[in-house]
Design a protein around this motif. Structure first.
Motif, short mmCIF file in Angstrom:
data_model
loop_
_atom_site.label_atom_id
_atom_site.label_comp_id
_atom_site.label_asym_id
_atom_site.label_seq_id
_atom_site.Cartn_x
_atom_site.Cartn_y
_atom_site.Cartn_z
N ARG A 98 0.83 -1.22 0.00
CA ARG A 98 0.00 0.00 0.00
C ARG A 98 0.86 1.26 0.00
N MET A 99 2.16 1.12 0.10
CA MET A 99 3.07 2.25 0.30
C MET A 99 3.52 2.85 -1.02
N PRO A 100 3.31 4.17 -1.24
CA PRO A 100 3.82 4.80 -2.45
C PRO A 100 5.33 4.97 -2.38
N VAL A 101 5.99 4.69 -3.50
CA VAL A 101 7.46 4.75 -3.58
C VAL A 101 7.85 5.47 -4.88
N TRP A 102 8.62 6.53 -4.73
CA TRP A 102 9.14 7.27 -5.88
C TRP A 102 10.65 7.04 -5.99
N ASN A 103 11.15 6.93 -7.21
CA ASN A 103 12.58 7.06 -7.48
C ASN A 103 12.77 8.33 -8.31
N LEU A 109 22.48 11.41 -9.47
CA LEU A 109 21.93 10.94 -8.20
C LEU A 109 20.57 10.27 -8.44
N LEU A 110 20.32 9.22 -7.67
CA LEU A 110 19.02 8.55 -7.69
C LEU A 110 18.54 8.44 -6.25
N VAL A 111 17.38 9.02 -5.97
CA VAL A 111 16.86 9.11 -4.60
C VAL A 111 15.53 8.37 -4.52
N GLU A 112 15.38 7.59 -3.46
CA GLU A 112 14.12 6.89 -3.19
C GLU A 112 13.36 7.64 -2.11
N HIS A 113 12.03 7.73 -2.29
CA HIS A 113 11.15 8.44 -1.37
C HIS A 113 9.96 7.55 -1.05
N ARG A 114 9.64 7.43 0.23
CA ARG A 114 8.52 6.59 0.67
C ARG A 114 7.65 7.35 1.67
N ILE A 115 6.35 7.04 1.64
CA ILE A 115 5.39 7.61 2.59
C ILE A 115 4.54 6.48 3.15
N TRP A 116 4.30 6.50 4.46
CA TRP A 116 3.37 5.54 5.06
C TRP A 116 2.80 6.09 6.35
N MET A 117 1.68 5.49 6.78
CA MET A 117 1.03 5.83 8.04
C MET A 117 1.03 4.60 8.94
N PRO A 118 1.57 4.68 10.16
CA PRO A 118 1.47 3.56 11.08
C PRO A 118 0.01 3.31 11.45
N ARG A 119 -0.41 2.06 11.45
CA ARG A 119 -1.80 1.76 11.77
C ARG A 119 -2.10 2.12 13.22
N GLU A 121 -2.34 5.14 14.44
CA GLU A 121 -1.74 6.40 14.87
C GLU A 121 -2.11 7.52 13.90
N ASP A 122 -2.29 8.72 14.45
CA ASP A 122 -2.44 9.90 13.61
C ASP A 122 -1.05 10.45 13.32
N SER A 123 -0.31 9.68 12.51
CA SER A 123 1.07 10.01 12.18
C SER A 123 1.35 9.64 10.74
N VAL A 124 2.37 10.28 10.17
CA VAL A 124 2.79 9.93 8.82
C VAL A 124 4.30 10.08 8.74
N TRP A 125 4.93 9.17 8.02
CA TRP A 125 6.36 9.23 7.73
C TRP A 125 6.56 9.63 6.27
N SER A 126 7.53 10.50 6.03
CA SER A 126 7.99 10.81 4.67
C SER A 126 9.51 10.74 4.71
N VAL A 127 10.10 9.71 4.06
CA VAL A 127 11.53 9.44 4.23
C VAL A 127 12.22 9.30 2.88
N PHE A 128 13.55 9.49 2.92
CA PHE A 128 14.38 9.48 1.72
C PHE A 128 15.66 8.69 1.99
N ARG A 129 16.19 8.12 0.90
CA ARG A 129 17.54 7.55 0.96
C ARG A 129 18.16 7.65 -0.42
N LEU A 130 19.46 7.62 -0.45
CA LEU A 130 20.21 7.72 -1.71
C LEU A 130 20.43 6.33 -2.27
N LEU A 131 19.95 6.10 -3.46
CA LEU A 131 20.16 4.81 -4.12
C LEU A 131 21.42 4.81 -4.97
#
Length: 675
Positions: A98-103, A109-119, A121-131
């Motif tokens: 269910r998690m959206p993933v962008w490259n 440079l190639l960067v990966e980006h992900r977003i998810w919500m912990p079940r 919780e009223d929270s959201v993560w937006s994270v990056f890493r260098l591929l």
């Protein structure tokens, strides 16, 4: 699941949606631009599950490498400008479960980006890493923090949000809202800074199409500065959790893995439950994951003593604008819970709603805090009996059935003796009549001002198909519990005899409504899809030739790749496109618009007439293509009646997902059993 991304029209057409099991959600376009007022990274359930407020609208990231900068987002503005146009840097987009993933491809440079919500919780993560990087490079990400605080049905404007901003160390910015709750933004792998400014005139093109306010202002409260690495995630955790101040900041790697483990567990549970089904296609796995988005825990407050729970469960009918509705919940329950191998959740939902049965009726709209239930539905209670039928068939839970049987019996009693809105039994033919002027009680419930678009006062065909089916189910339940079943069987026989009145003498299926107000015979004679339930439900009141006639008529006049039209194309009131302002859309809602949830019922009905499970199951296959369009990984509410059947309405609808998944599962079991 991958999808075109660098083309702006394609990237904005496709949306991702994630829910948190509390009624909250995160949503956006693949492009990163806002096209709806409902788009945002954190719409939180400040008053769960219906008090949803947009809290974090955007976290706009810019990749910085020395003197070079690349925007990893796109914005549309009211003057027609698209600036920046970062969507052109998208190398690929996919859903990981269910998690959206962008490259993002930015130079070398190639960067990966992900977003998810912990079940939960009223929270959201937006994270990056260098591929992919280069030796000696030290790229970083600068993220603009764009907030709001308003009901998710509304649009925010400059000056209507004036939070108190504080910073804790250099990693947490807190926005104290007017009602005292906090929005916390926490940097992982970097630091935060406050920089307050209003960003004005974001364009919302979908709201413009819908004839609604279409410009939005957002408050930027600051920036996060993060260091990119190939060995660790960096990003922002946004939350309104009450314990955000005292709890340690989770490790993003561990939080991501928990989310992915949860998705894997959902699939494993379904596969274990369906161990006799060896060849499950990937698109049905995606529906299993989509089903999770609609299941919510909800406080149920003070309920009658018969209620065995202190915390209930329900179903969000659709994202973004629906809450939990009685009719939608019961129609969706088998697909969301039983087809996914989770009968315990089905039981919790059914027992939650047991506490709200009143005068034999189930609420149309489930009550929020301090609200009175709204009972303007004739079919929800009958679908409730059907949902219990599905649950007992899956679980054989006779102890639960014994507890609820008096409530189910009260539904039958009130429908026979009469209840709200003119609902009651006609002793002349054993059929249920319902309706009052100005009130719409069936699922075809569009109303524009005082205009009821599809008046169905009288004896609607699907209500009486459900009534017959429900009486047969109640007779079976009574026998299993060692109780008298004869009164249910006698009533069912009477209803079956009366149901013959629906059969059209010209062989064109069934009338839609009988015995309506004077002068409404033309309405009842229209070709609509409601007749399909007289074949798709387990107990049909029709003989074999009549069933075949229903399926043939629906196939010839109503069947489309993604569902059934709500009115035949040759009808003078047919509207082939669901578009325009509120009046235009409501006028088309049940006057030709295609509904996806009906596709599952059509497939089951076709099998019951032809006996060909594989051919009936093939009717569902176009949904695999749709999962890569509109609301990615889920199923839209409706489609245009005219080709190319553009998806419309809610991009994620519970009964669309559920009825297709349930039908596929039932037909697959049959197909495997017969070899």
């Amino acid at each position: 699941m991958t999808t075109p991304a660098a083309d702006l029209n394609q990237a904005e057409r496709r949306e991702w949606w994630i829910a948190n099991g509390r009624g909250g959600y995160a949503a956006g376009t693949v492009a990163g631009s806002l096209t709806r007022g409902y788009h945002g990274l954190l719409t939180a359930t400040i008053d769960p599950p219906l008090g949803r407020r947009l809290q974090v609208a955007k976290l706009d990231a810019t990749l910085i490498d020395g003197e070079r900068q690349w925007p990893l987002f796109t914005n549309r503005w009211a003057d027609g400008c698209v600036e920046p146009d970062g969507h052109g840097l998208i190398d690929s987009f996919r859903l990981d479960g269910r998690m959206p993933v962008w490259n993002w491809a930015c130079g070398d440079l190639l960067v990966e980006h992900r977003i998810w919500m912990p079940r939960g919780e009223d929270s959201v993560w937006s994270v990056f890493r260098l591929l992919r990087g280069r030796p000696g490079a030290s790229p970083r990400v600068r993220i603009a923090l764009l907030l709001a605080d308003h009901d998710h049905h509304h649009i925010g404007h400059k000056g209507d949000f004036d939070p108190i901003l504080t910073i804790d160390g250099d990693t947490r910015v807190t926005a104290r809202c007017a009602d005292g709750h906090d929005i916390d933004l926490i940097a992982v792998g970097g630091h935060m800074g406050i920089d307050r400014a209003w960003m004005e005139h974001f364009a919302l093109p979908i709201e413009h199409e819908r004839g609604l306010p279409d410009q939005q202002d957002l408050l930027r409260v600051g920036f996060a500065e993060l260091s990119l690495s190939t060995t660790a995630w960096c990003g922002v955790l946004a939350t309104v959790a009450l314990d955000a101040k005292t709890a340690p900041v989770p490790n993003p790697e561990q939080a991501l893995e928990r989310f992915r483990q949860h998705d894997r567990a959902l699939l494993q549970t379904a596969r274990t439950h369906h161990n006799q089904l060896p060849d499950v296609p990937a698109w049905t796995d995606q529906l299993i994951l989509a089903a999770e988005s609609f299941l919510i825990e909800r406080p149920i407050g003070a309920l009658p003593a018969r209620q065995p729970q202190t915390k209930g469960m329900s179903v969000i009918a659709g994202y973004p604008w629906f809450g939990d509705w009685g009719r939608d919940t019961m129609i969706a329950l088998p697909g969301l819970t039983l087809a996914t191998g989770r009968p315990e959740i089905a039981k919790r939902i059914l027992e939650t709603f047991a506490g709200f049965v009143d005068l034999g009726m189930l609420p149309n709209r489930f009550p929020g805090a301090g609200e009175t239930p709204v009972y303007n539905t004739v079919d929800a209670a009958l679908w409730y009996i059907d949902a219990w039928h599905a649950y007992i068939a899956a679980s054989d839970d006779l102890s639960a059935l014994a507890r609820v049987f008096p409530i189910l019996a009260s539904i039958v009693t009130h429908y026979r003796e009469g209840t709200r809105y003119g609902i009651g039994l006609d002793p002349a033919d054993g059929l249920i009549h319902a309706g009052e002027p100005g009130v719409q009680l069936t699922w075809m419930d569009a109303k524009v001002g005082d205009w009821v678009v599809t008046p169905r006062i009288g004896k609607p065909v699907e209500i009486n198909a459900l009534w017959y089916h429900g009486l047969r189910v109640m007779a079976d339940f009574a026998e299993r519990l060692g109780r008298d079943s004869q009164r249910y069987r006698s009533a069912a026989d009477r209803a079956r005899a009366g149901f013959a009145r629906f059969v059209r003498p010209d062989g064109s299926g069934l009338y839609d409504v009988l015995d309506g107000p004077e002068g409404s015979d033309g309405e009842g004679a229209r070709i609509r899809p409601n007749q399909i339930f007289a074949v798709s439900l387990t107990h049909s009141p029709l003989d074999t030739p009549a069933q075949a006639s229903v399926v043939e008529v629906c196939a010839r006049h109503l069947l489309c790749p993604f569902g059934l039209r709500t009115l035949a194309q040759e009808d003078p009131d047919y509207r082939g496109r669901y578009e325009g302002d509120v009046w235009s859309r409501d006028a088309a809602y049940h006057q030709g618009t295609v509904w996806a949830w009906l596709l599952g019922h059509y497939a089951l009905a076709e099998y019951r007439v032809t006996g060909n499970a594989a051919a009936a199951q093939a009717r569902l296959a176009p949904i695999a293509d749709h999962l890569r369009d509109a609301g990615l990984g889920t199923v839209s509410e409706i489609f245009d009646g005219d080709p190319p059947h553009h998806p419309r309405g809610c991009p994620a609808q519970a009964w669309s997902v559920a009825c297709i998944l349930d039908a596929w599962t039932q037909l697959e079991r049959i197909r495997v059993a017969i070899g």
